[in-house]
Structures are given as structure tokens and as C-alpha cells.
Enzyme design. Structure first.
Site, short mmCIF file in Angstrom:
data_model
loop_
_atom_site.label_atom_id
_atom_site.label_comp_id
_atom_site.label_asym_id
_atom_site.label_seq_id
_atom_site.Cartn_x
_atom_site.Cartn_y
_atom_site.Cartn_z
N GLY A 53 0.81 -1.22 0.00
CA GLY A 53 0.00 0.00 0.00
C GLY A 53 0.85 1.27 0.00
O GLY A 53 0.34 2.35 0.30
N GLY A 54 2.12 1.13 -0.34
CA GLY A 54 3.05 2.26 -0.30
C GLY A 54 2.74 3.37 -1.29
O GLY A 54 3.28 4.47 -1.17
N ASP A 84 12.07 1.27 -3.26
CA ASP A 84 11.69 0.27 -2.26
C ASP A 84 12.88 -0.64 -1.95
O ASP A 84 13.53 -1.14 -2.87
CB ASP A 84 10.61 -0.67 -2.81
N ASN A 87 9.10 1.99 -0.07
CA ASN A 87 9.28 3.44 -0.23
C ASN A 87 8.44 4.27 0.73
O ASN A 87 7.37 3.85 1.14
CB ASN A 87 8.92 3.85 -1.66
N TRP A 94 6.34 -5.82 1.35
CA TRP A 94 5.57 -6.69 0.43
C TRP A 94 6.38 -7.84 -0.15
O TRP A 94 5.97 -8.46 -1.14
CB TRP A 94 4.87 -5.86 -0.65
N ARG A 125 17.42 -1.78 -4.88
CA ARG A 125 16.78 -1.09 -6.00
C ARG A 125 17.49 0.24 -6.31
O ARG A 125 17.41 0.74 -7.42
CB ARG A 125 15.30 -0.86 -5.63
N ASP A 163 11.35 6.23 -5.38
CA ASP A 163 10.60 4.97 -5.26
C ASP A 163 11.53 3.76 -5.15
O ASP A 163 11.22 2.70 -5.67
CB ASP A 163 9.64 4.81 -6.45
#
Lengths: 552, 266
Positions: free
Chosen positions: A193-194, A306, A261, A243, A331, A304
């Protein structure tokens, strides 16, 4: 008279024998703990608590891999990227398909035993695909997280639901896409849900009852340490989802989780501070969930990045000293080696072009070099790598993962207001393209014709040496790849890519030994198992799960 | 993979080209008229641009073309025809959950549809669109377009077939392709030259490529699929096979006008 009595006796013995084998098929915690001792099974998402995705099986070798033959194919009945990871227990494979269906099939033939279908609430919100990445098993149960943020336990033999509990509020866009991690008598999951302004957490549930055992937020609340890495009420909807399935060190009694993130994704100026524990690895006590240490890869992230990669654990002699390490291709474009006892940063080097930062300081903190507005940032929004599972082979001592090379995006930050259950992104991005309006790459491949070409980025399978933090060899593909890795005790490396080729590569030197065009994107790692003395390798390509073995 | 391929990446953001002329129609208006529905206000398009970036771009991509079979900026959909269809798909979802349902406010929903119908062009870049009849003459005559391009079954196949180019390109993109082909050329369309280990030299244009193979149309209009292990050399030109046009801006406008009429089979 005499005859029928005999038949009755045989029937009774037969029935008792069947019942006994079912009891033997239980999966107590001890089996999962010692899963390396039974390579014929694939008992956890990452193939064991160290998450090495390394198998002791060695029937398939570099010499005979070209003889692999297709044994069976399972056709997915729904569309969309198939990112599920099979679990194999004593000849039975448990695999999920979208949105939240669990299937139990014969691992030798692919024929079905049962199918359980959960229909998520209609208002479930998933940013990037209605994915489910698989189940966990313990004793006689199978566990699945759902898109509407529930955790469901099924009877492993019959496929019927035993309990179904809420993990998060679906109205606030919480979801579960990861395969759960079972530790002792608890089932542990994190929430997605980021992109919707959630406040992330990891939570554990009693495997028998579904009752919540503990819940640890990935964003500290008022009064907790590091709460001051946020300003005002930013922490309440600062993202930091979890996640991807974590790892576990039984000696330290620590579970490790990659945190996603901060929100809003691209407007870092709107949330001043380091935004802990976004883009971090966190070490949580396996019994209580208490935070023992953290290491943040990307403070105040605007890209972003993550950190939902799988924490890959190894006990090795590192630069002359036996150490418990953790390897992490992030990442954000850096490859890290971390001491997993303390969280101490040991080594970190870029593995692709990185221009958002000019390097790491002695504590592993990046030196930021944000690019001017309108200029490309390397690596781009999908990262130098992402969630797809790496592998570590104790035999070669190398860490293998899929990287996106020469891929950049141009970010745009915008002020955005948090509204419950709605996207909270703070701007947008475009992929650096060789010509205006040219096709580019994004999440997943949906077109059999590659008209974007390698000029917008390409895949590089990298073999990294944790001793140096540097690449030993690489294997490039024309399109980018979201494929995970599998290594074996015969020094084989199995992987895939968006082009649909299933590759067997020599893990020692990167030589291609065999491949086959399966025709659909491979967006998960292959797994291996054995039944009746025959080693199998399963891989999902497009909407088909294919299982290979040597002629037998 | 040892193939040497030049990777000259250019920035995709170029200053919008502005032309002046007699008949200036914005891309936005042209598309709105093409749809034959109604006109949207520039405020709606602006709102839609923001909503699109926040809610839609993650999956559909910044240019709206990342989902197979769908190219939002040029109005290519799987099932949608009318604006009412668009409203339904956005509000209720589609494709077995691949497209989730979005609960947008009325003005946001209207905005995002306006943005899609405006061809993703909140600025409404003004491109002159001239006389299609004169444009067709130029295309087939002194413009020399038909020397390489095929339209509706007529002409050579070595350059891309333009039978539906008006449906898949914006006027601004067409203009850039004619006046500055080097910056507009898509990488897949760059001329290639291959030499096989059987000593055959192949010149052509790529249709598709992966790690081990390349599919192309060669200079004799044959479809070829080659394994890279069979190639001794593989060169991809950075330069398009055509020069910037020598046509006047009025003539370019006419050719664009003609190209916009090419929308495949009706």
C-alpha cells in the site's frame, strides 16, 4: 467366507497405511528449520530461512542439462503477470494464481487435488498488479495473504478454510501480496500500500487460531526511537510497506524484512527527514517483533527505491573472519554486504550506473546528488533491481540477481494531499527514451514484439563476489528481466527473463548451457525438487507453469 | 551476448515545435473533432493530466501505451468506444481485475477522459494541418515519401507501412519525423546491416529482437529471422535512411494533413 475375511483384513491394513502416510506428511517447524536436509522439497518461499534459493540437488548437471524434457504444464486460468512461487511438500505442489486462488497439484503430473478460491473485496486497491506470490506451509495448514489484506489458513489436505483474519483495513488500501513466512508457531506477513499512504507494518499470527501475536510498525510512532525522522503528521501516512517475504536466523532469533518506499513516492521535499524505516532492512525479534536494529539504504527517498529485496543470509569467512552476513542488491543501484548480527555496514558499491548519489560514506549512507529537474536519474523508477529473488551459492561463493542496465527516468515532484484509500504519489516520472514518444519499459511485458529495444534498458544477470562487492561476470539479455534465480549443488543457475527464455547457466562462469523459449515472460524464480529419485525444475512463463526433468 | 550495439540515448523531452500558418488546428481540437463527441475545456484537460499522472500512469505508462493493445494517447482501446464506455471501465474496472475500479470524483473522471481524448497533450501543441489532397500528391511526388513507404497495398515495404499512421501518431510526432527524422526515429526502425557466417550481407529494418535472435524485413522485402550466433557483424545505424525534408512548411502541413487521413481499414 474365508476369502472375504482376507480381503477385509487387507483393506484395513491398506487404509491404516494411507492414514500413516498422511501423518508423516505433516510439516512441523523442525522440518522447515532444517529444510536444507531435505532438498527434495521446497518448503518456503525463498527455499529455506537463509533465502539462498540454493538446492543441494545435483542430478541435473552442466553435462546433462541439455537433455531436460518437459514433463507437464499447468495453465493459469486468469490473465496477468504470474509472480507466484510454488511450494513443494512430499510430491504435492501448492501454487497460487490471481487474484487469490490456491491450487494443490501432483508435482509429478500437474493434475489437481483441490483448488481454493478467495474473492477479494471489490474495493481492494493494488498499485501494480493483482499479484499473489505464493503460500507458506506449517503442519497440516497452508497460509495465504490476500489482496484485501486478509490472512487465510487452509487445510493442506482438503483445501478448506480453517480461519480467515483481517491483517489490514482494505478501505485504507492495505493489501498482502507476499507469501507469508512461518517461524515456530507463527505466520508472519507484511502489508502493501506504499502508493496509497498507508503506515506499513509486519504482523505475526498464531498458526493454530489466527490470533494476532504481535505487530511492528515500520514507521515509529510518537515517543518511539527515530520518530523524529519525520515531521508533523507525515508519519501517519508515510508508506514504508513490506511486500516481500523476509528471512530468519534461528541462532539470533531475528527475522529480517525489506521495507518499501516512503509516501508520497516522488515528492521527498514534502516529507523532510530520513523517513525511517522506509527503504531500510529491519531486524525483528522472531517472538515479539521487537526492533533490534535497522539499516537504511536510501534516506528521504525521492525515487521509489523500495528496499523490498529478499535479505539473503550466509555464514562465510568474510575477508579473513567468520561472519554472519547479509547480501543485498538494492533497487537504488548499490550492492551491500551487512553484518546481520548488528546491522553494521561492511561494504557497498554501485552495480549499475548511479547518479542520484555519488557514493556511500563509511557508514553506508549515500551522498546525495539529485539531478536537475528534467534530467535523467539512474537507475530509473523500477530500480537497478527490484523484488525478484536473488540466489547465493555456497559452492561458488557468488550472489546472483537480475539488474536493469542503462535504465533511467525523469522525475517530476508535485505537492499532493493524502486522502484515505487514494493514490498518494507526489508527482510522476517518464522513462528516458531515445526519441520523443518512443515506446519504453514499465512493470511487466505485455507485447510479444520488442519495439522499445535495449536502448531504454536491458537485463544484466550479475554474479557478485561479496568479498569485494564487485561483479565477477554478467550475462546480458536484450529486454530487461524480472526473473529470480535458482542455483544448485551441481553449479547450475536457472533463470529467465521477459523474453520467455528459460536459461540454464554455468554458475561458475556465466556460460549459457541450455535454454528453451517458453514464450511468455518469466517474472519469478524457478524452483527445484525431487520425487521418487527424479529431480524436477519448475518455472512459470506467461500463463503456464512448466516442469522439466531428465528422461527417466 | 557479444553484439556491439550503439546506445545513443537522446532525451525524449524536446521543445515543442511551433509553426505559424493559415490553418492552425491544435492536436487537441483535431482529436476531439475526430472523436466527433464534444469539446472539453482546457481546465478539464489540465485536471485530467494530474489525475492521470497520479492514478493511471503507473500501469498505463507516461505515454499511455504500456498495456498491450491499448494506446490511450491515440485513442486505441480494447473494448471502449464512447466516453460512456471509458467512464464505465474507469469506474467499474475491466479485464478480470487487471484494470481495477477507481473511485474518482465527477470532475476528475471527466478530466481524465478529456486528457485521453486530447491525446495526452495538455498544452495542445499547435501543428498546422494542411490540405490532404495536396498532401497526397506531395507524398507520392516530389516529397519522395512513396519511394520507401507503402500505403494501402501500394509502394515498397522497406520503410514502415503508413496505412494507419494517422491513427497511431500525433500531428506533432508526424511533423518532427518529416522535419527532423534523426530525433524522431524510433530505435526499432533504425537501418541495420548484418553479415552472416555464410557471408551473406543483409540490409534491412528490424521488426523485433531478443537476446538470441533478430527478426527483420530485408531490402528485398523478405521476412528474415536470424540467430545472432550466425552473425559475424551486426550494425545498427544511428542515422535514419532519410534526410530532413526540403519541402516548405506549407507543404509539410499538407503532407501531415494527408497522413492524418491514413487510419487503417475503416
Amino acid at each position: 467366507m474365508r476369502l472375504s475375511k482376507q480381503i477385509g483384513t487387507i483393506g484395513l491394513v491398506f487404509f491404516l497405511g494411507l492414514a500413516a502416510s498422511n501423518v508423516a506428511a505433516q510439516v512441523p517447524y523442525e522440518r522447515i528449520l532444517n529444510s536444507q536436509d531435505e532438498p527434495e522439497n521446497w518448503l518456503t518461499y525463498n527455499g529455506g530461512y537463509k533465502s539462498q534459493r540454493y538446492s543441494q540437488l545435483d542430478q541435473i548437471t552442466p553435462e546433462n542439462v541439455t537433455d531436460l524434457k518437459l514433463q507437464w504444464t499447468l495453465q493459469n486460468q486468469v490473465f496477468g503477470a504470474w509472480q507466484s512461487n510454488p511450494i513443494v511438500v512430499d510430491g504435492i505442489m501448492y501454487i497460487t494464481e490471481r487474484p487469490n486462488t490456491v491450487m494443490a497439484v501432483d508435482a509429478i503430473t500437474g493434475r489437481f487435488f483441490w483448488k481454493y478460491r478467495h474473492i477479494p473485496a471489490e474495493n481492494a486497491l493494488i498499485c501494480c498488479g493483482a499479484n499473489n506470490r505464493g503460500v507458506a506451509v506449517l503442519d497440516d495448514k497452508v497460509f495465504m495473504g490476500t489482496l484485501d489484506a486478509r490472512l487465510i489458513a487452509l487445510d493442506r489436505i482438503t483445501g478448506s478454510a480453517l480461519w480467515d483474519v483481517e491483517v489490514g483495513d482494505v478501505d485504507l488500501a492495505y493489501s498482502v501480496t507476499m507469501a507469508p513466512l512461518v517461524v515456530k508457531d507463527q505466520v508472519i506477513v507484511g502489508v502493501g500500500g506504499g502508493e496509497f499512504g498507508i503506515r506499513g507494518y509486519v504482523a505475526a499470527y498464531d498458526a493454530e487460531t489466527g490470533e494476532e501475536a504481535w505487530k511492528t510498525y515500520t514507521i515509529p510512532g510518537p515517543g518511539e526511537p527515530n520518530h523524529d525522522s519525520w515531521e508533523g503528521d507525515d508519519w501517519e501516512h508515510g508508506g514504508a510497506p513490506v511486500w516481500i517475504t523476509g528471512s530468519f536466523d534461528p541462532e539470533l532469533n531475528l527475522t529480517y524484512w525489506g521495507v518499501g518506499n516512503p509516501g508520497p513516492d516522488w515528492n521527498a521535499g514534502q516529507r523532510p527527514g530520513d523517513n525511517l524505516y522506509s527503504d531500510s532492512v529491519i531486524a525483528l525479534d522472531a517472538d515479539t517483533g521487537e526492533l533490534k536494529w535497522y539499516f537504511q539504504f536510501t534516506p528521504n527517498d525521492a525515487y521509489d527505491y523500495d528496499s523490498v529485496q529478499v535479505p539473503v543470509l550466509a555464514d562465510i569467512v568474510w575477508r579473513g573472519t567468520p561472519r554472519k552476513i547479509m547480501m543485498w542488491a538494492n533497487r537504488n543501484g548499490y550492492f551491500y554486504v551487512i553484518d546481520r548480527v548488528t546491522g553494521e555496514f561492511l561494504e557497498g558499491k554501485p552495480y549499475v550506473k548511479v547518479n542520484w548519489s555519488s557514493g556511500l560514506d563509511e557508514n553506508g549512507r549515500p551522498i546525495p546528488t539529485p539531478q536537475p529537474e528534467g534530467m535523467p536519474t539512474y537507475p530509473g523508477n523500477q530500480g537497478g533491481t527490484n523484488w525478484y529473488p536473488p540466489s547465493f551459492s555456497p559452492r561458488t561463493g557468488l550472489f546472483y540477481f537480475s539488474a536493469w542496465q542503462d535504465y533511467a527516468t525523469i522525475y517530476r515532484a508535485e505537492e499532493s494531499d493524502y486522502e484515505p484509500g487514494r493514490a498518494f504519489l507526489g508527482g510522476g516520472f517518464s522513462v528516458l527514451a531515445p526519441a520523443p514518444g518512443a515506446p519504453t519499459i514499465g512493470i511487466g511485458r505485455t507485447n510479444p514484439i520488442n519495439n522499445w529495444t535495449n536502448e531504454v534498458g536491458f537485463a544484466s544477470l550479475k554474479a557478485m563476489d561479496p568479498q569485494t562487492g564487485e561483479e565477477v561476470w554478467s550475462y546480458d539479455q536484450f529486454d530487461v528481466s524480472d526473473s529470480g534465480m535458482l542455483t544448485t549443488a551441481s553449479d547450475l543457475l536457472f533463470t529467465g527473463g521477459r523474453e520467455g527464455y528459460f536459461h540454464a547457466i554455468d554458475a561458475r562462469n556465466g556460460d549459457l548451457l541450455w535454454n528453451v523459449n517458453l514464450g511468455g515472460q518469466i517474472v519469478m524464480a524457478p524452483v527445484t525438487f525431487s520425487v521418487g529419485g527424479v529431480q524436477y525444475v519448475s518455472v512459470i512463463s506467461g500463463h503456464a507453469l512448466s516442469t522439466f526433468a531428465l528422461p527417466h | 551476448m557479444k553484439t556491439q550495439i550503439s546506445r545513443t540515448a537522446r532525451l525524449s523531452i524536446l521543445p515543442a515545435l511551433a509553426f505559424s500558418g493559415l490553418l492552425a488546428v491544435s492536436a487537441q481540437q483535431a482529436l476531439a473533432q475526430e472523436v466527433g463527441d464534444h469539446q472539453y475545456t482546457s481546465e478539464a484537460v489540465e485536471t485530467g493530466s494530474q489525475v492521470y499522472t497520479q492514478q493511471c500512469a503507473l500501469c498505463h505508462g507516461p505515454q499511455g501505451a504500456l498495456v498491450d493493445g491499448i494506446n490511450l494517447s491515440i485513442g486505441q482501446f480494447r473494448t471502449v468506444q464512447s466516453d460512456a464506455d471509458l467512464r464505465q471501465v474507469i469506474s467499474e474496472g475491466a479485464g478480470q481485475g487487471r484494470m481495477p475500479a477507481f473511485s474518482l470524483r465527477a470532475e476528475e473522471l471527466r478530466g481524465v477522459i478529456a486528457f485521453i481524448r486530447a491525446g495526452f497533450d495538455p498544452e495542445g501543441v499547435a501543428v498546422i494541418i494542411g490540405d490532404p489532397v495536396r498532401g497526397k500528391e506531395l507524398f507520392e511526388g516530389e516529397g519522395q515519401c512513396a519511394d520507401c513507404h507503402r500505403v494501402r497495398g501500394v509502394g515498397p515495404r522497406t520503410a514502415p507501412d503508413l496505412s494507419n499512421i494517422g491513427a497511431i501518431r500525433t500531428p506533432a510526432s508526424l511533423q518532427r519525423n518529416i522535419t527532423d527524422p534523426a530525433t524522431a526515429l524510433l530505435p526499432i526502425n533504425r537501418p541495420v546491416r548484418l553479415v552472416t557466417r555464410f557471408e551473406e550481407t543483409i540490409v534491412g529494418r528490424r521488426l523485433n529482437e531478443d537476446t538470441y535472435t533478430v527478426q527483420l524485413i530485408d531490402s528485398t522485402e523478405r521476412l528474415r529471422s536470424l540467430k545472432k550466433v550466425d552473425l559475424i557483424s551486426y550494425e545498427i545505424s544511428d542515422e535514419p535512411s532519410k534526410q530532413p525534408t526540403t519541402m516548405s512548411s506549407d507543404e509539410v502541413a499538407d503532407v501531415i494533413g494527408y497522413l492524418l487521413t491514413l487510419r487503417g481499414l475503416e
